[in-house]
Design a protein around this motif. Structure first.
Motif, PDB file in Angstrom:
ATOM      1  N   VAL A  65       0.852  -1.185   0.000  1.00 19.39           N
ATOM      2  CA  VAL A  65       0.000   0.000   0.000  1.00 19.39           C
ATOM      3  C   VAL A  65       0.890   1.238   0.000  1.00 19.39           C
ATOM      4  CG1 VAL A  65      -1.752   1.290   1.292  1.00 19.39           C
ATOM      5  CG2 VAL A  65      -1.813  -1.214   1.271  1.00 19.39           C
ATOM      6  N   LEU A  66       0.519   2.227  -0.800  1.00 18.09           N
ATOM      7  CA  LEU A  66       1.245   3.495  -0.850  1.00 18.09           C
ATOM      8  C   LEU A  66       0.302   4.612  -0.431  1.00 18.09           C
ATOM      9  CD1 LEU A  66       3.799   5.141  -1.649  1.00 18.09           C
ATOM     10  CD2 LEU A  66       2.797   5.313  -3.940  1.00 18.09           C
ATOM     11  N   ILE A  67       0.698   5.379   0.584  1.00 17.23           N
ATOM     12  CA  ILE A  67      -0.075   6.541   1.029  1.00 17.23           C
ATOM     13  C   ILE A  67       0.602   7.789   0.488  1.00 17.23           C
ATOM     14  CG2 ILE A  67      -0.836   7.913   3.006  1.00 17.23           C
ATOM     15  CD1 ILE A  67      -0.978   5.324   4.620  1.00 17.23           C
ATOM     16  N   LEU A  68      -0.162   8.619  -0.216  1.00 14.21           N
ATOM     17  CA  LEU A  68       0.348   9.884  -0.744  1.00 14.21           C
ATOM     18  C   LEU A  68      -0.051  11.017   0.194  1.00 14.21           C
ATOM     19  CD1 LEU A  68      -0.776   9.524  -4.476  1.00 14.21           C
ATOM     20  CD2 LEU A  68       1.485   9.031  -3.521  1.00 14.21           C
ATOM     21  N   GLU A  80      -5.100  11.564  10.988  1.00 11.40           N
ATOM     22  CA  GLU A  80      -5.795  10.621  10.096  1.00 11.40           C
ATOM     23  C   GLU A  80      -4.806   9.772   9.315  1.00 11.40           C
ATOM     24  OE1 GLU A  80      -6.419  13.951   9.964  1.00 11.40           O
ATOM     25  OE2 GLU A  80      -8.527  14.211  10.509  1.00 11.40           O
ATOM     26  N   GLN A  81      -3.756  10.398   8.798  1.00 10.41           N
ATOM     27  CA  GLN A  81      -2.740   9.666   8.043  1.00 10.41           C
ATOM     28  C   GLN A  81      -2.035   8.653   8.932  1.00 10.41           C
ATOM     29  OE1 GLN A  81      -0.473  13.042   6.767  1.00 10.41           O
ATOM     30  NE2 GLN A  81      -1.757  13.427   4.978  1.00 10.41           N
ATOM     31  N   GLU A  82      -1.710   9.055  10.155  1.00 10.97           N
ATOM     32  CA  GLU A  82      -1.050   8.157  11.107  1.00 10.97           C
ATOM     33  C   GLU A  82      -1.951   6.975  11.444  1.00 10.97           C
ATOM     34  OE1 GLU A  82       1.542   6.252  13.335  1.00 10.97           O
ATOM     35  OE2 GLU A  82       2.085   8.093  12.275  1.00 10.97           O
ATOM     36  N   TYR A  83      -3.250   7.217  11.608  1.00 10.48           N
ATOM     37  CA  TYR A  83      -4.198   6.148  11.911  1.00 10.48           C
ATOM     38  C   TYR A  83      -4.198   5.107  10.788  1.00 10.48           C
ATOM     39  CZ  TYR A  83      -8.583   3.650  12.451  1.00 10.48           C
ATOM     40  OH  TYR A  83      -9.525   2.658  12.552  1.00 10.48           O
ATOM     41  N   VAL A  84      -4.370   5.554   9.552  1.00 11.96           N
ATOM     42  CA  VAL A  84      -4.411   4.621   8.424  1.00 11.96           C
ATOM     43  C   VAL A  84      -3.079   3.880   8.300  1.00 11.96           C
ATOM     44  CG1 VAL A  84      -4.601   4.466   5.896  1.00 11.96           C
ATOM     45  CG2 VAL A  84      -6.203   5.896   7.184  1.00 11.96           C
ATOM     46  N   THR A 124       3.157  -1.769  -5.900  1.00 11.02           N
ATOM     47  CA  THR A 124       1.999  -1.158  -5.248  1.00 11.02           C
ATOM     48  C   THR A 124       0.711  -1.785  -5.758  1.00 11.02           C
ATOM     49  OG1 THR A 124       3.224   0.910  -5.047  1.00 11.02           O
ATOM     50  CG2 THR A 124       0.831   1.033  -4.806  1.00 11.02           C
ATOM     51  N   GLU A 125      -0.193  -2.110  -4.823  1.00  6.02           N
ATOM     52  CA  GLU A 125      -1.497  -2.673  -5.166  1.00  6.02           C
ATOM     53  C   GLU A 125      -2.635  -1.691  -4.883  1.00  6.02           C
ATOM     54  OE1 GLU A 125      -0.778  -7.254  -3.921  1.00  6.02           O
ATOM     55  OE2 GLU A 125      -0.608  -5.737  -2.360  1.00  6.02           O
ATOM     56  N   LEU A 126      -2.398  -0.802  -3.926  1.00  4.75           N
ATOM     57  CA  LEU A 126      -3.404   0.190  -3.552  1.00  4.75           C
ATOM     58  C   LEU A 126      -2.710   1.514  -3.291  1.00  4.75           C
ATOM     59  CD1 LEU A 126      -6.233   1.175  -2.534  1.00  4.75           C
ATOM     60  CD2 LEU A 126      -5.570   0.314  -0.272  1.00  4.75           C
ATOM     61  N   VAL A 127      -3.249   2.585  -3.868  1.00  8.05           N
ATOM     62  CA  VAL A 127      -2.751   3.931  -3.615  1.00  8.05           C
ATOM     63  C   VAL A 127      -3.840   4.664  -2.839  1.00  8.05           C
ATOM     64  CG1 VAL A 127      -2.042   6.125  -4.645  1.00  8.05           C
ATOM     65  CG2 VAL A 127      -1.344   3.957  -5.708  1.00  8.05           C
ATOM     66  N   ILE A 128      -3.446   5.229  -1.693  1.00  6.69           N
ATOM     67  CA  ILE A 128      -4.363   6.019  -0.877  1.00  6.69           C
ATOM     68  C   ILE A 128      -3.845   7.450  -0.876  1.00  6.69           C
ATOM     69  CG2 ILE A 128      -5.397   6.360   1.393  1.00  6.69           C
ATOM     70  CD1 ILE A 128      -4.945   3.390   1.955  1.00  6.69           C
ATOM     71  N   GLY A 153      -4.152   0.761 -13.662  1.00  6.33           N
ATOM     72  CA  GLY A 153      -5.308  -0.007 -13.203  1.00  6.33           C
ATOM     73  C   GLY A 153      -5.225  -0.384 -11.731  1.00  6.33           C
ATOM     74  N   LEU A 154      -4.489   0.392 -10.942  1.00  5.61           N
ATOM     75  CA  LEU A 154      -4.371   0.100  -9.515  1.00  5.61           C
ATOM     76  C   LEU A 154      -5.594   0.615  -8.764  1.00  5.61           C
ATOM     77  CD1 LEU A 154      -0.653   1.145  -8.930  1.00  5.61           C
ATOM     78  CD2 LEU A 154      -1.556  -1.154  -9.290  1.00  5.61           C
ATOM     79  N   SER A 155      -5.888  -0.022  -7.662  1.00  4.85           N
ATOM     80  CA  SER A 155      -6.960   0.466  -6.796  1.00  4.85           C
ATOM     81  C   SER A 155      -6.526   1.802  -6.210  1.00  4.85           C
ATOM     82  CB  SER A 155      -7.223  -0.545  -5.684  1.00  4.85           C
ATOM     83  OG  SER A 155      -7.646  -1.780  -6.233  1.00  4.85           O
ATOM     84  N   LEU A 156      -7.455   2.753  -6.156  1.00  5.90           N
ATOM     85  CA  LEU A 156      -7.133   4.110  -5.714  1.00  5.90           C
ATOM     86  C   LEU A 156      -8.233   4.627  -4.797  1.00  5.90           C
ATOM     87  CD1 LEU A 156      -5.507   6.810  -5.956  1.00  5.90           C
ATOM     88  CD2 LEU A 156      -6.877   7.294  -7.997  1.00  5.90           C
ATOM     89  N   ILE A 157      -7.832   5.092  -3.627  1.00  4.13           N
ATOM     90  CA  ILE A 157      -8.737   5.791  -2.717  1.00  4.13           C
ATOM     91  C   ILE A 157      -8.178   7.191  -2.588  1.00  4.13           C
ATOM     92  CG2 ILE A 157      -9.599   5.945  -0.346  1.00  4.13           C
ATOM     93  CD1 ILE A 157      -9.353   2.893  -0.187  1.00  4.13           C
ATOM     94  N   ASN A 158      -8.998   8.199  -2.864  1.00  6.12           N
ATOM     95  CA  ASN A 158      -8.468   9.557  -2.802  1.00  6.12           C
ATOM     96  C   ASN A 158      -9.341  10.493  -1.979  1.00  6.12           C
ATOM     97  OD1 ASN A 158     -10.521   9.936  -4.613  1.00  6.12           O
ATOM     98  ND2 ASN A 158      -9.183  10.101  -6.382  1.00  6.12           N
ATOM     99  N   ASN A 159      -9.810   9.961  -0.867  1.00  7.53           N
ATOM    100  CA  ASN A 159     -10.619  10.737   0.057  1.00  7.53           C
ATOM    101  C   ASN A 159     -10.262  10.262   1.460  1.00  7.53           C
ATOM    102  OD1 ASN A 159     -13.169  10.744   1.849  1.00  7.53           O
ATOM    103  ND2 ASN A 159     -13.631  12.279   0.284  1.00  7.53           N
ATOM    104  N   ILE A 160      -9.963  11.171   2.357  1.00  6.43           N
ATOM    105  CA  ILE A 160      -9.504  10.809   3.694  1.00  6.43           C
ATOM    106  C   ILE A 160     -10.565  10.007   4.449  1.00  6.43           C
ATOM    107  CG2 ILE A 160      -8.852  11.751   5.958  1.00  6.43           C
ATOM    108  CD1 ILE A 160      -7.377  13.993   4.393  1.00  6.43           C
TER     109      ILE A 160
END
Length: 196
Positions: A65-68, A80-84, A124-128, A153-160
């Motif tokens: 997982v990659l957190i941006l 919030e970032q620390e929690y995830v 990376t499989e998921l980008v947050i 085509g990676l899974s992407l979450i872009n909302n906190i």
């Protein structure tokens, strides 16, 4: 009069960023989905995960997982970032944080190819995307990272808030699977075989 049925329903939008070349996957108020999926679950987070998995192109990560972020403060991650980060790391995910601040001289030359190389190198499989950058600015390092994940085509979450709900759902699922495994082991340990 409302009646409690013991189930929760969650509807998530589906976006076709893989077919929208160059569009920034960061959602804004002007974005319109190309579809939506609704699912039921015993909890809201279970229904949310089911809905995410039902959306075309969203796979739950197995490992990486990659957190941006785009934090300019010296204190590191926001709460919030620390929690995830800590919760997913605690579930044995390999979580990396990439801080991409627009205008940082260290990021001169960071483009779509550099972002693609990073995502590939890290498997990376998921980008947050937990940045505060809106999708209005293009050609920023965060834009390139989001666009590269959509192109691959990676899974992407872009909302906190969605990232937090996803994390809670993954925690809940891991807990449920651990309980099921424990029950199965108890049953297997109590099975006796008789030889005839």
């Amino acid at each position: 009069m409302s009646k409690d049925f013991g189930y929760h329903a969650v509807k998530v939008p589906q976006f076709s960023f893989t077919r929208l070349a160059g569009a920034d996957p960061k959602l804004g108020v002007e974005m319109a989905s190309t579809g939506e999926v609704a699912c039921f679950g015993l909890t809201a987070t279970e229904a949310y995960l089911k809905s995410l998995q039902s959306v075309h192109g969203f796979d739950l990560p197995k490992e990486n997982v990659l957190i941006l972020t785009n934090n300019t403060n010296k204190n590191g991650l926001t709460a919030e970032q620390e929690y995830v980060y800590s919760e997913l790391s605690g579930l044995k995910y390999n979580v990396q944080v990439l801080n991409l601040v627009h205008g940082d001289p260290k990021l001169d030359g960071y483009d779509l190819n550099a972002a693609k190389e990073l995502l590939t190198a890290n498997k990376t499989e998921l980008v947050i995307d937990m940045s505060t950058e809106s999708g209005a600015r293009s050609q920023t390092p965060l834009y390139f990272a989001r666009r590269a994940s959509a192109n691959q085509g990676l899974s992407l979450i872009n909302n906190i808030q969605c990232a937090i709900m996803f994390t809670e759902g993954i925690k809940e699922r891991a807990s449920m699977l651990a309980k099921e495994k424990g029950k199965m082991e108890t049953v297997l340990n109590n099975i006796t075989f008789s030889a005839k």
